[in-house]
Design a protein around this motif. Structure first.
Motif, PDB file in Angstrom:
ATOM      1  N   VAL A 138       0.783  -1.239   0.022  1.00 59.26           N
ATOM      2  CA  VAL A 138       0.022   0.186  -0.088  1.00 59.26           C
ATOM      3  C   VAL A 138       1.052   1.234   0.047  1.00 59.26           C
ATOM      4  N   VAL A 139       0.170   2.542  -0.270  1.00 60.15           N
ATOM      5  CA  VAL A 139       0.953   3.770  -0.145  1.00 60.15           C
ATOM      6  C   VAL A 139       0.234   4.809   0.670  1.00 60.15           C
ATOM      7  N   ASP A 140       0.983   5.649   1.031  1.00 64.34           N
ATOM      8  CA  ASP A 140       0.291   6.771   1.883  1.00 64.34           C
ATOM      9  C   ASP A 140       0.290   7.932   0.718  1.00 64.34           C
ATOM     10  N   GLU A 141      -0.843   8.188   0.233  1.00 68.89           N
ATOM     11  CA  GLU A 141      -0.990   9.266  -0.558  1.00 68.89           C
ATOM     12  C   GLU A 141      -1.099  10.911  -0.019  1.00 68.89           C
ATOM     13  N   HIS A 142       0.257  11.031   0.393  1.00 72.59           N
ATOM     14  CA  HIS A 142       0.524  12.451   0.840  1.00 72.59           C
ATOM     15  C   HIS A 142       1.842  13.193   0.515  1.00 72.59           C
ATOM     16  N   ARG A 143       1.605  14.427   0.654  1.00 76.54           N
ATOM     17  CA  ARG A 143       2.735  15.148   0.188  1.00 76.54           C
ATOM     18  C   ARG A 143       3.878  15.028   1.199  1.00 76.54           C
ATOM     19  N   GLY A 144       4.620  13.835   1.283  1.00 76.78           N
ATOM     20  CA  GLY A 144       5.653  13.555   2.417  1.00 76.78           C
ATOM     21  C   GLY A 144       6.854  14.720   2.513  1.00 76.78           C
ATOM     22  N   ARG A 145       7.159  15.141   1.163  1.00 72.74           N
ATOM     23  CA  ARG A 145       8.225  16.091   0.964  1.00 72.74           C
ATOM     24  C   ARG A 145       8.082  17.419   1.545  1.00 72.74           C
ATOM     25  N   THR A 146       6.669  17.663   1.450  1.00 77.34           N
ATOM     26  CA  THR A 146       6.603  19.207   1.816  1.00 77.34           C
ATOM     27  C   THR A 146       5.548  19.408   3.077  1.00 77.34           C
ATOM     28  N   SER A 147       4.402  18.543   3.055  1.00 73.04           N
ATOM     29  CA  SER A 147       3.352  18.497   4.116  1.00 73.04           C
ATOM     30  C   SER A 147       3.996  18.260   5.409  1.00 73.04           C
ATOM     31  N   GLY A 148       4.746  16.910   5.416  1.00 71.41           N
ATOM     32  CA  GLY A 148       5.197  16.332   6.687  1.00 71.41           C
ATOM     33  C   GLY A 148       3.955  16.086   7.657  1.00 71.41           C
ATOM     34  N   CYS A 149       4.227  15.869   8.911  1.00 76.40           N
ATOM     35  CA  CYS A 149       3.180  15.492   9.707  1.00 76.40           C
ATOM     36  C   CYS A 149       3.682  15.969  11.398  1.00 76.40           C
TER      37      CYS A 149
ATOM     38  N   ASP B 206       4.355  14.966  15.187  1.00 77.27           N
ATOM     39  CA  ASP B 206       4.644  14.007  16.087  1.00 77.27           C
ATOM     40  C   ASP B 206       3.485  13.842  17.274  1.00 77.27           C
ATOM     41  N   SER B 207       3.112  12.779  17.230  1.00 74.66           N
ATOM     42  CA  SER B 207       2.045  12.608  18.410  1.00 74.66           C
ATOM     43  C   SER B 207       2.251  12.681  19.809  1.00 74.66           C
ATOM     44  N   VAL B 208       3.949  12.644  19.997  1.00 70.64           N
ATOM     45  CA  VAL B 208       4.364  12.556  21.464  1.00 70.64           C
ATOM     46  C   VAL B 208       4.818  13.791  21.653  1.00 70.64           C
ATOM     47  N   THR B 209       5.802  14.482  20.691  1.00 75.89           N
ATOM     48  CA  THR B 209       6.054  15.679  21.072  1.00 75.89           C
ATOM     49  C   THR B 209       5.374  17.064  20.529  1.00 75.89           C
ATOM     50  N   GLY B 210       4.660  16.784  19.499  1.00 82.61           N
ATOM     51  CA  GLY B 210       3.685  17.815  18.963  1.00 82.61           C
ATOM     52  C   GLY B 210       4.577  18.542  17.847  1.00 82.61           C
ATOM     53  N   GLU B 211       5.740  18.264  17.722  1.00 86.41           N
ATOM     54  CA  GLU B 211       6.536  18.794  16.545  1.00 86.41           C
ATOM     55  C   GLU B 211       6.324  18.398  15.400  1.00 86.41           C
ATOM     56  N   THR B 212       6.515  19.391  14.434  1.00 88.57           N
ATOM     57  CA  THR B 212       6.179  19.319  12.822  1.00 88.57           C
ATOM     58  C   THR B 212       7.600  18.310  12.503  1.00 88.57           C
ATOM     59  N   MET B 213       7.059  17.203  11.570  1.00 92.17           N
ATOM     60  CA  MET B 213       8.165  16.286  11.157  1.00 92.17           C
ATOM     61  C   MET B 213       8.206  16.519   9.526  1.00 92.17           C
ATOM     62  N   ILE B 214       9.186  17.083   9.102  1.00 93.61           N
ATOM     63  CA  ILE B 214       9.248  17.314   7.516  1.00 93.61           C
ATOM     64  C   ILE B 214      10.661  16.751   7.025  1.00 93.61           C
ATOM     65  N   PRO B 215      10.771  15.880   6.354  1.00 92.23           N
ATOM     66  CA  PRO B 215       9.717  15.063   5.409  1.00 92.23           C
ATOM     67  C   PRO B 215       9.100  14.053   6.562  1.00 92.23           C
ATOM     68  N   CYS B 216       7.780  13.536   5.970  1.00 96.85           N
ATOM     69  CA  CYS B 216       7.080  12.792   7.122  1.00 96.85           C
ATOM     70  C   CYS B 216       5.951  11.937   6.273  1.00 96.85           C
ATOM     71  N   GLY B 217       5.999  10.781   6.237  1.00 91.64           N
ATOM     72  CA  GLY B 217       4.709  10.052   5.290  1.00 91.64           C
ATOM     73  C   GLY B 217       4.916  10.037   4.018  1.00 91.64           C
ATOM     74  N   GLY B 218       4.095   9.776   2.990  1.00 88.19           N
ATOM     75  CA  GLY B 218       4.301   9.703   1.728  1.00 88.19           C
ATOM     76  C   GLY B 218       4.990   8.468   1.403  1.00 88.19           C
ATOM     77  N   GLY B 219       4.772   7.413   2.031  1.00 87.47           N
ATOM     78  CA  GLY B 219       5.745   6.065   2.044  1.00 87.47           C
ATOM     79  C   GLY B 219       4.920   5.033   1.328  1.00 87.47           C
ATOM     80  N   ILE B 220       5.844   3.797   1.080  1.00 89.47           N
ATOM     81  CA  ILE B 220       5.328   2.900   0.437  1.00 89.47           C
ATOM     82  C   ILE B 220       5.645   1.791   1.381  1.00 89.47           C
ATOM     83  N   TYR B 221       4.700   0.982   1.604  1.00 94.68           N
ATOM     84  CA  TYR B 221       4.532  -0.116   2.582  1.00 94.68           C
ATOM     85  C   TYR B 221       4.134  -1.452   2.302  1.00 94.68           C
ATOM     86  N   LYS B 222       4.449  -2.410   3.090  1.00 92.41           N
ATOM     87  CA  LYS B 222       4.404  -3.870   2.908  1.00 92.41           C
ATOM     88  C   LYS B 222       3.626  -4.323   4.150  1.00 92.41           C
ATOM     89  N   PHE B 223       2.553  -5.073   4.134  1.00 92.79           N
ATOM     90  CA  PHE B 223       2.175  -5.786   5.083  1.00 92.79           C
ATOM     91  C   PHE B 223       2.092  -7.246   5.067  1.00 92.79           C
TER      92      PHE B 223
END
Length: 447
Positions: free
Chosen positions: A207-218, A220-237
């Protein structure tokens, strides 16, 4: 906890479709069907101009090809009062009884945005009986939004997912009639902005994460800090048990030894937490791309459409998206199709001075029965391209040709698909058409 939703079936009539096709033989008398002729066409030299738009035949095609509606909003108008049905991805029952007869489609309607559904209808999966033409709803819930990716599993179920941040992944267990069933949420596969879904012969899910990972980022649920780049990845289950998506481990594509713009020697990193897959994947070292949208496996290579290129400090793209090739055995990642490398860069729009037809905003992928990769753009005009899987020393396709282009102004092609049981027909959807009730699924064949 599993969320189980029982579905009722709503049927609507549609015109019957003829599926009879003539077989063909080569000079030695060996049957190969119609498709080998299908891919032997004179490529288009120009994308479509909206001035050429004919709502009854919206695709500009090479000479000798025809198009017809499989099912549109005149057959099954799910979202009435002038709202678009947003036909998106397609798949048929690729194996089992009556293989190839039923086409399952997601509808990318987002709840409460613009002219999209805001009432009790909810997100929808529809089904078309390709033998009778009857269209119906097979899955619907007010909890669904932006349904996008869909695929057939080797064990005879349908999987589909939502293209929203933290979107859910579902499995549809079909009843014997193939037009009704039960939907079960599969959170172990990961909560992501899902679009592309692919399964390999071992039952692993990509699966993929349809997200602008290089610019939008996400965040951090723990620290609250913005992570860039973040997401927009390719995954294997990897399921714990073949054919059971309720449990397993989720991994993310990364480059432990470094990379060049998301290419190089990759590896599956993890396992990661599926509940926070975007953030967890990034922390584990997952690569971030700019809107990866679709996936396709051909002969052990996982192809990934990355719709946008990275941007400079002014927000301008360095390049107009690309298709990656991931060798699932060696895990080497290369640029398979990229504008300016093995396909022209698009400049301007058709009809404008200085327009150059080219590759822009690649979206959905399909496997042609002759082994080529088919690509449709999320762009205006929306072009369809064929790429040979024979590559040069750098992993780039040796031949990329323009097959078709969408004349419908403002619309885009989506859900491009060849059924393995019907190699003579290329299916493709149209969403947000300018025509009244014009969203639908089309079939392209050669005369």
């Amino acid at each position: 906890m599993k969320k189980i939703i029982h579905m009722s079936v709503i049927c609507a009539g549609a015109i019957a479709l003829s599926l009879t096709v003539a077989s063909a033989k080569d000079n030695n008398g060996n049957g190969y069907g119609k498709l080998k002729d299908f891919t032997k066409y004179t490529p288009l030299t120009l994308s479509a101009n909206s001035d050429e738009w004919d709502a009854s035949a919206p695709w500009k095609l090479p000479e000798g090809y025809t198009q017809r509606v499989v099912s549109d909003e005149t057959d099954l108008n799910i979202y009435p009062d002038g709202r678009d049905d947003w036909h998106d991805m397609n798949v048929v029952n690729e194996t089992g009884k009556n293989a190839g007869r039923y086409m399952y489609r997601t509808h990318e309607v987002r709840l409460g945005r613009g002219d999209d559904v805001v009432d009790s209808i909810g997100g929808t999966v529809s089904v078309v009986d390709l033998e009778t033409g009857a269209s119906s709803i097979i899955a619907q819930s007010t909890e669904y939004t932006a349904l996008d990716g869909i695929d057939w599993t080797p064990w005879g179920t349908v999987v589909f997912a939502e293209e929203t941040t933290g979107g859910s992944f579902f499995e549809l267990i079909l009843n014997d009639n193939m037009i009704s069933g039960t939907v079960i949420e599969r959170p172990a596969v990961g909560r992501l902005a899902h679009e592309g879904i692919q399964l390999d012969k071992d039952g692993n899910v990509y699966v993929v994460d349809e997200h602008r990972g290089r610019t939008s980022g996400c965040t951090d649920s723990v620290t609250g800090e913005t992570m860039i780049p973040c997401g927009g990845g390719i995954y294997k289950f990897v399921p714990a048990t073949y054919g059971d998506l309720s449990a397993g481990e989720l991994f993310v594509l990364g480059f432990p030894e470094g990379n060049r713009d998301g290419t190089g020697q990759g590896a599956w990193l993890g396992p990661i937490d599926p509940e926070t897959a975007r953030e967890a994947g990034t922390k584990k070292g997952g690569a971030s791309y700019q809107r990866p949208e679709d996936l396709e496996i051909i002969d052990g290579i996982l192809y990934a459409a990355v719709t946008e290129g990275p941007r400079d400090e002014y927000g301008k793209e360095y390049y107009e998206g690309r298709v990656l090739a991931i060798d699932l055995e060696t895990m080497k990642v290369t640029n398979f199709v990229k504008a300016g490398v093995n396909v022209p860069v698009e400049m301007g729009k058709p009809g404008e001075d200085g327009h150059q037809t080219g590759f822009d905003s690649v979206d959905n992928l399909a496997k042609a029965p002759n082994g080529e990769l088919v690509m449709v753009e999320d762009n205006k005009p929306s072009d369809i391209w064929f790429a040979s899987t024979q590559t040069n020393e750098y992993g780039a396709s040796k031949s990329v040709k323009l097959f078709a282009s969408l004349t419908d102004p403002g619309a885009e092609g989506s859900g491009i698909y060849f059924s393995p049981t019907d190699p003579e027909t290329l299916y493709v959807s149209i969403q947000h058409s300018e025509a009244e009730d014009g969203d639908g699924t089309w079939a392209i064949t050669k005369e």
